[in-house]
Design an enzyme around this catalytic site. Structure first.
Site, mmCIF file in Angstrom:
data_model
loop_
_atom_site.group_PDB
_atom_site.id
_atom_site.type_symbol
_atom_site.label_atom_id
_atom_site.label_comp_id
_atom_site.label_asym_id
_atom_site.label_seq_id
_atom_site.Cartn_x
_atom_site.Cartn_y
_atom_site.Cartn_z
ATOM 1 N N GLU A 1 0.821 -1.212 0.000
ATOM 2 C CA GLU A 1 0.000 0.000 0.000
ATOM 3 C C GLU A 1 0.855 1.263 0.000
ATOM 4 O O GLU A 1 0.499 2.262 -0.626
ATOM 5 C CB GLU A 1 -0.905 0.050 1.243
ATOM 6 C CG GLU A 1 -1.990 -1.012 1.303
ATOM 7 C CD GLU A 1 -1.512 -2.279 2.003
ATOM 8 O OE1 GLU A 1 -0.290 -2.548 1.984
ATOM 9 O OE2 GLU A 1 -2.344 -2.992 2.569
ATOM 10 N N TRP B 1 20.609 -12.648 -4.820
ATOM 11 C CA TRP B 1 19.291 -12.035 -4.942
ATOM 12 C C TRP B 1 18.157 -13.046 -4.754
ATOM 13 O O TRP B 1 17.027 -12.827 -5.177
ATOM 14 C CB TRP B 1 19.182 -11.270 -6.269
ATOM 15 C CG TRP B 1 19.903 -9.945 -6.189
ATOM 16 C CD1 TRP B 1 20.349 -9.343 -5.055
ATOM 17 C CD2 TRP B 1 20.268 -9.077 -7.270
ATOM 18 N NE1 TRP B 1 20.970 -8.140 -5.366
ATOM 19 C CE2 TRP B 1 20.938 -7.961 -6.714
ATOM 20 C CE3 TRP B 1 20.096 -9.126 -8.665
ATOM 21 C CZ2 TRP B 1 21.427 -6.920 -7.492
ATOM 22 C CZ3 TRP B 1 20.587 -8.077 -9.433
ATOM 23 C CH2 TRP B 1 21.244 -6.986 -8.852
ATOM 24 N N ASP C 1 26.697 -11.954 -16.239
ATOM 25 C CA ASP C 1 26.549 -10.791 -15.356
ATOM 26 C C ASP C 1 26.748 -11.162 -13.897
ATOM 27 O O ASP C 1 26.164 -12.125 -13.412
ATOM 28 C CB ASP C 1 25.140 -10.196 -15.502
ATOM 29 C CG ASP C 1 24.934 -9.514 -16.845
ATOM 30 O OD1 ASP C 1 25.898 -8.919 -17.349
ATOM 31 O OD2 ASP C 1 23.810 -9.579 -17.374
ATOM 32 N N GLU D 1 27.579 -7.826 -3.022
ATOM 33 C CA GLU D 1 26.501 -7.756 -2.042
ATOM 34 C C GLU D 1 26.751 -8.517 -0.739
ATOM 35 O O GLU D 1 26.450 -8.052 0.330
ATOM 36 C CB GLU D 1 25.212 -8.273 -2.663
ATOM 37 C CG GLU D 1 24.007 -7.807 -1.932
ATOM 38 C CD GLU D 1 23.014 -7.187 -2.889
ATOM 39 O OE1 GLU D 1 21.887 -7.630 -2.896
ATOM 40 O OE2 GLU D 1 23.401 -6.278 -3.632
ATOM 41 N N CYS E 1 27.539 -3.809 -11.579
ATOM 42 C CA CYS E 1 26.791 -2.560 -11.563
ATOM 43 C C CYS E 1 27.499 -1.431 -10.827
ATOM 44 O O CYS E 1 27.207 -0.287 -11.045
ATOM 45 C CB CYS E 1 25.425 -2.770 -10.965
ATOM 46 S SG CYS E 1 24.334 -3.476 -12.172
ATOM 47 N N HIS F 1 21.048 5.713 -15.848
ATOM 48 C CA HIS F 1 19.988 5.881 -14.853
ATOM 49 C C HIS F 1 19.211 7.177 -15.054
ATOM 50 O O HIS F 1 18.302 7.485 -14.301
ATOM 51 C CB HIS F 1 20.577 5.807 -13.441
ATOM 52 C CG HIS F 1 21.334 4.531 -13.211
ATOM 53 N ND1 HIS F 1 22.662 4.398 -13.541
ATOM 54 C CD2 HIS F 1 20.937 3.329 -12.755
ATOM 55 C CE1 HIS F 1 23.050 3.165 -13.267
ATOM 56 N NE2 HIS F 1 22.026 2.498 -12.794
ATOM 57 N N CYS G 1 25.218 0.371 -17.869
ATOM 58 C CA CYS G 1 24.367 -0.747 -17.429
ATOM 59 C C CYS G 1 23.366 -1.037 -18.539
ATOM 60 O O CYS G 1 23.402 -0.403 -19.597
ATOM 61 C CB CYS G 1 23.679 -0.395 -16.104
ATOM 62 S SG CYS G 1 22.984 -1.840 -15.245
HETATM 63 N N1 GLN Z 1 22.454 -7.781 -18.785
HETATM 64 C C1 GLN Z 1 21.653 -7.056 -17.856
HETATM 65 C C2 GLN Z 1 20.935 -5.920 -18.561
HETATM 66 O O1 GLN Z 1 21.462 -5.371 -19.468
HETATM 67 C C3 GLN Z 1 22.469 -6.508 -16.719
HETATM 68 C C4 GLN Z 1 21.611 -5.841 -15.699
HETATM 69 C C5 GLN Z 1 22.358 -5.345 -14.485
HETATM 70 O O2 GLN Z 1 23.547 -5.297 -14.447
HETATM 71 N N2 GLN Z 1 21.659 -4.947 -13.470
HETATM 72 O O3 GLN Z 1 19.846 -5.550 -18.195
HETATM 73 ZN ZN ZN Z 2 24.499 -3.149 -14.372
#
Ligand code: GLN
Ligand code: ZN
Length: 751
Positions: free
Chosen positions: A16, A559, A597, A603, A642, A693, A725
């Site tokens: 929510e 993840w 990737d 993490e 990333c 981004h 990215c």
């Molecule tokens: N290969 C993925 C993409 O291009 C990599 C995504 C990521 O690094 N978060 O979306």
């Molecule tokens: Zn990335």
């Protein structure tokens, strides 16, 4: 025994808060409606815990965005650029969280970072020389009073001053010691105001104590808490720690005048030993974190009771190991999961019952208790969990499996010859814009509205268009665009044996963004080739090299909710073998560039440096090598990360032994490049030349400038040109324009 919860999820059972916040951001609802939704969530959370019989329930664990940001806001740690916007309070708060662009100005958000070793992110407070630390907010007080009105007498949970200052960024000439006493004084003020409202317990969250601490850190901690502990206004103070043990400061902490101390018995591998060796003061309450706040498996009561009975402390409270913010709300929302799976899980709501049952059982002769026996039966085995063939495969891994031959330098020569790419080859990270038609196609297929043929046909059309576009733009290494993927981990999880999926098990990642991690249920293997058909089709559309696209084992594990019955190492190896099958199939089908990737490699890096290798990198990095070690020398392996936050683990990154690594560097000041140079980094690199981004289109000149800088640190023969990215969140127009400029910039540099 009494029970406690460090913090409760606050996104709402049906997300929510996310939906209300987004409506508020879009102007569809006003502030009062958003506030009302938030109040309902808090009320529901409090009453749920009260009904469950929890003794110590937190208030102020709610947040519109993030608790560290709340604390900054509370103490007026608000950079001037946000104040200058002249927005109402909530507007200023969200401007700090998300940035602001509108009639009052244009400012970027505060930096965001991962919260310790979780996938939750906090906003980094900024303290400059003009910052006046003053208690100007009232959130903890308001929420305490509000809870009382709901009939719940709460402890007030707040980010502690030590952790807060250690996480803050000092942008002027001042340092921590210049402001620590001001901040401590304002915390004292807060305690006195809470006392006036009838508060009896305040919880200071100090997870930073589980990190490596220097003598200066310890001195700083004592200094900050000295005024707070000598002026408690009759309120009891709980020092709450989590995400590890406090081995560097245990004796100092127990000697201070805290009334209660919260310790983590899940991730704190040395917690029990610290108590045994040094004792626990009889005049203090121990909040013993035995119920895992981060994972979703049922608690093993035998272990928990064993810990509680083993501790020599007068007064013990059964606690969660950290805030339950990191787990989903309730199993009640999972309607599709069969009971034989469900009974092994405990989300936040079910953990409340666990806390109570443990507290009750610990106080009696529990061995023959029905509840206890039922709990123990859960650990005798699970359905569809074991796969002997997978276990045997892991068992059979030899040292050679971790080594790719010939060595990098030789492969590099062979690949240069065979691929015959120009200097500064251009490529992308994999995904292309996920437009609404792409998502609709997947949803329609999922819901059974369209046939498999129709679904595939649509994606093939998309792939063909995407490849044509890349050829027109002039990119050297082509990708298929990832139109078949919702998410880089869930997509692979769905195609692997051993995974379980939930419907509503959302967990906050940051602000209004929630993730739904899949659960690793059993031994993992590949059901059938996953990406091969897509890549093969892509290859048939072009004469240029096509890069296959996979997610690596470390990221897939990091993840997901991991198993607890086998080690993380073992799980990663199983996943690595599954992905290795895919790599070899791609190669056998003529795909000679494959990207694996590892977006989330960093993490789970342990919080203590001394554990980095032995507890993590020593198996995570070899697991990555296991995935690609058996490909031919001419097959080029790429990886992508990333964050460029790996200055301190560069040798480990090089030891992944990939041929090319692309990473996000456009937002940082490229200082990573210095470290690459210093470390004689051998892997070829593509430090992202622009930030994906934001919807902004970078100019050719800007990209040329970035590349020119990079060339001073990286040999020309090792430098790749790519965005930082995947492009899935971007629009088609801006993507095309940006990539045209990227290719043009590479051409100019070559010229
Ligand atoms: N290969 C993925 C993409 O291009 C990599 C995504 C990521 O690094 N978060 O979306
Ligand atoms: Zn990335």
């Amino acid at each position: 025994m009494n029970t406690a919860v460090t913090g409760y999820p606050r996104i709402g059972k049906d997300r929510e808060l996310k939906f209300a916040s987004e409506k508020y951001f879009n102007g569809q609802i006003g502030e009062s409606e958003l506030l009302a939704t938030a109040k309902e969530i808090r009320k529901g959370n409090l009453l749920k815990q009260k009904e469950a019989g929890i003794t110590y329930i937190s208030s102020n664990d709610f947040s519109f965005y993030d608790n560290v940001l709340d604390t900054a806001f509370l103490f007026n740690i608000i950079p001037q650029r946000y104040k200058d916007l002249n927005l109402p309070d909530l507007g200023t708060y969200f401007a700090m969280a998300r940035g602001y662009q509108g009639s009052n100005g244009n400012v970027k958000a505060l930096a965001m970072k991962k919260w310790f070793n979780t996938n939750y992110h906090y906003l980094v407070p900024e303290i400059d020389d003009d910052t006046k630390i003053v208690l100007t907010g009232a959130k903890p007080i308001d929420e305490f009073v509000e809870a009382k009105a709901f009939g719940v007498d709460t402890k007030t949970a707040i980010t502690g001053p030590f952790t807060f200052l250690k996480l803050a960024r000092f942008t002027g000439s001042k340092t921590i010691s210049d402001v620590s006493s001001d901040l401590a004084a304002e915390y004292v003020k807060l305690i006195s105001l809470l006392a006036e409202k009838g508060a009896s317990l305040v919880e200071f969250d100090e997870p930073y104590l589980v990190r490596d601490l220097s003598a200066d850190d310890i001195a700083l901690f004592k200094e900050i808490y000295s005024p707070i502990l000598s002026d408690k206004h009759g309120v009891k103070i709980l020092l709450q720690t989590y995400f590890g043990d406090i081995r560097d400061i245990y004796n100092e902490v127990t000697a201070l005048d805290f009334d209660a101390i919260g310790l983590d018995f899940i991730e704190g591998v040395k917690t029990a030993e610290l108590i045994e060796k040094n004792g626990f003061p009889i005049d203090k309450i121990l909040f013993a974190g035995v119920v895992n706040g981060k994972n979703i498996w049922r608690n093993n009561y035998k272990r928990s009771i064993g810990i509680l009975k083993g501790i020599e402390a007068e007064n013990i409270v059964v606690n969660t190991s950290c805030s339950l913010l990191h787990v989903p709300y309730s199993l009640e929302s999972e309607t599709k999961l069969a009971d034989e799976y469900k009974k092994h899980f405990a989300f936040a709501e079910e953990k409340l019952t666990e806390l109570n049952e443990i507290a009750e059982l610990a106080g009696k002769d529990y061995a023959n208790d029905e509840i206890f026996k039922k709990n123990q039966a859960l650990f005798e085995g699970r359905v569809n969990c074991e796969d002997k063939a997978v276990q045997a495969r892991v068992e059979a891994i030899t040292d050679e499996d971790y080594v790719r031959l010939p060595v990098f330098e030789e492969r590099e020569k062979i690949q240069k010859q065979i691929l015959n790419l120009p200097l500064f080859p251009t490529t992308t990270i994999g995904s292309f814009p996920q437009t609404s038609d792409v998502r609709k196609n997947r949803q329609d297929y999922r819901k059974g509205n369209i046939s498999r043929e129709e679904y595939v046909e649509f994606n093939r059309k998309k792939i063909a268009e995407c490849i044509k576009l890349q050829e027109e733009i002039g990119l050297d290494v082509i990708v298929h665009g990832e139109f078949e993927r919702n998410d880089m981990v869930e997509y692979f999880g769905e195609n692997l044996n051993g995974y379980v999926f939930t419907e509503k098990a959302w967990v906050q990642s940051y602000g209004t963004r929630n993730v739904k991690p899949p659960i690793i249920w059993g031994d993992v293997s590949r059901k059938a080739p996953i990406t091969v058909e897509w890549s093969k089709f892509a290859k048939s559309c072009t004469d240029k090299p096509v890069k296959g696209m996979l997610t690596g084992p470390v990221t897939i594990l990091n993840w997901s909710f991991p198993r607890e019955d086998i080690s993380i190492r073992e799980s990663i190896l199983q996943i690595a073998l599954a992905i290795r099958d895919e790599v070899l199939d791609l190669e056998a089908n003529g795909i000679n560039i494959i990207q694996i990737d590892e977006a989330a490699l960093r993490e789970k890096l342990p919080l203590r440096k001394s554990d980095w290798y032995s507890e993590y990198l020593d198996f995570a990095i070899p697991a990555f090598r296991l995935v690609h070690s058996k490909v031919k020398p001419e097959t080029q392996i790429h990886t992508h990360m990333c964050y460029s936050e790996f200055t301190d683990i560069i040798p480990a990154i090089d030891a992944m032994d990939a041929d090319v690594i692309t990473f996000e560097a456009s937002r940082s000041d490229l200082q990573i490049l210095d470290s690459l140079k210093e470390n004689n980094f051998k892997t070829e690199v593509g430090p992202g030349v622009y930030d994906i981004h934001s919807p902004r289109v970078p100019s050719v000149e800007e990209i040329v400038a970035a590349l020119t800088k990079m060339r001073t640190k990286i040999e020309d023969t090792k430098l790749w040109v790519n965005p930082d990215c995947g492009l899935k969140t971007r629009g088609e127009e801006e993507t095309k324009k940006s990539l045209i400029n990227l290719v043009e910039a590479a051409r100019r540099i070559r010229g």
